[in-house]
Design an enzyme around this catalytic site. Sequence first.
Site, PDB file in Angstrom:
ATOM      1  N   PHE A  97      -0.717  -6.435  -1.244  1.00 17.21           N
ATOM      2  CA  PHE A  97       0.505  -6.736  -1.990  1.00 17.21           C
ATOM      3  C   PHE A  97       1.567  -7.361  -1.092  1.00 17.21           C
ATOM      4  CE2 PHE A  97       4.673  -4.723  -3.374  1.00 17.21           C
ATOM      5  CZ  PHE A  97       4.966  -5.681  -4.333  1.00 17.21           C
TER       6      PHE A  97
ATOM      7  N   ASN B 206      -3.834   3.712   8.383  1.00 17.14           N
ATOM      8  CA  ASN B 206      -2.433   3.508   8.763  1.00 17.14           C
ATOM      9  C   ASN B 206      -2.138   3.852  10.211  1.00 17.14           C
ATOM     10  OD1 ASN B 206      -1.919   2.751   6.115  1.00 17.14           O
ATOM     11  ND2 ASN B 206      -1.323   4.803   5.491  1.00 17.14           N
TER      12      ASN B 206
ATOM     13  N   TYR C 140       0.640  10.169   3.403  1.00 16.72           N
ATOM     14  CA  TYR C 140       0.895   8.744   3.625  1.00 16.72           C
ATOM     15  C   TYR C 140       2.073   8.559   4.574  1.00 16.72           C
ATOM     16  CZ  TYR C 140       3.071   4.205   2.756  1.00 16.72           C
ATOM     17  OH  TYR C 140       3.670   2.984   2.922  1.00 16.72           O
TER      18      TYR C 140
ATOM     19  N   LYS D  88       2.115   6.846   8.474  1.00 21.17           N
ATOM     20  CA  LYS D  88       2.973   5.734   8.884  1.00 21.17           C
ATOM     21  C   LYS D  88       3.895   6.157  10.032  1.00 21.17           C
ATOM     22  CE  LYS D  88       2.125   2.030   6.398  1.00 21.17           C
ATOM     23  NZ  LYS D  88       1.782   0.745   7.041  1.00 21.17           N
TER      24      LYS D  88
END
Length: 309
Positions: free
Chosen positions: A12, A78, A127, A131
């Site tokens: 994206f 990640n 998540y 990160k």
Amino acid sequence: MTQVLLLGAGGFLGRPVARALQEAPDFTLKVAPRRSALDLLSAHDADWNRLLLDPVPDVIINAAGRTSGTLQEVHEDNTLLVATLLRHLKRLRLTPWLVQFGSAAEYGPTDRAPVPESFAGHPASSYAQSKFDATQLLLRHFGSGEARGVTLRIFNPVGAGQGPQTLPGQAALKFRQALLDGAETVAFGPLDSARDFVNLRDVTAAALFAARLEQGPPVLNIGSGQATLARDLVRDLARLAGYRGEITEQAPPSARSAAVLWQQADLRTAGALGWSPVFTLGGALEDLWHSLPPTFPTHKETPHGSVHL
């Protein structure tokens, strides 16, 4: 000409960055293969050599990653990917300028005020933790001089091609399906959280801006600088779609975003360097809505009210 290697060009965020780099007269772009063609986590030294030496990049932009999945999956995509990249750069004695796509999720819960880059992160999801761990790894390498670059802490991007794992993407699909079905009600989870929704076009511009920096602070916030209620975003999208039915908030809340009720970017550092957002949230919603196909199969539901942090 600045030689750029882009990881995650099919995602994206990566797709518009790839287009912008191709159109920019001062960049030459090389795109890393899709994961189906080359899994960088299990790639051999020879594969990395071809990626990093033919040609040697001046800048590497890492737009690769995963926003959902198991703890192991988000850690691998990640955090471990960044560690693997750094290991091969060290092996080859290369020090390109790195532009890492981080996330505002790394901050976790914040006060109802703009959050600066100096805010100590308290990640509230797997998540966010993945990160955050990648950023901390990069900061250690930046501090030791083994690498150089910047992590862009990107807030909540909105734009064309957005998927249903985010609130804007989910809402757009729900309204399109409701219009196709003639449904009189669309259900969401609680929409009383506030987020800094930033136009995808601004994120793309920020990526190219960061690629040209060559030096600067190790972390930069990239957002709109405004906090918008999720409820207002959903209602704006309903008006844009022409949906006039009822919008309810009785579905279960998202496990990913329930712990974070407010996020707003402090953009003073980026502004001092010369970057600031110029595109509107309304324009981002229009880009998102008009990127939807006219018709599509019934989509698989994702957690109600989920917001990309």
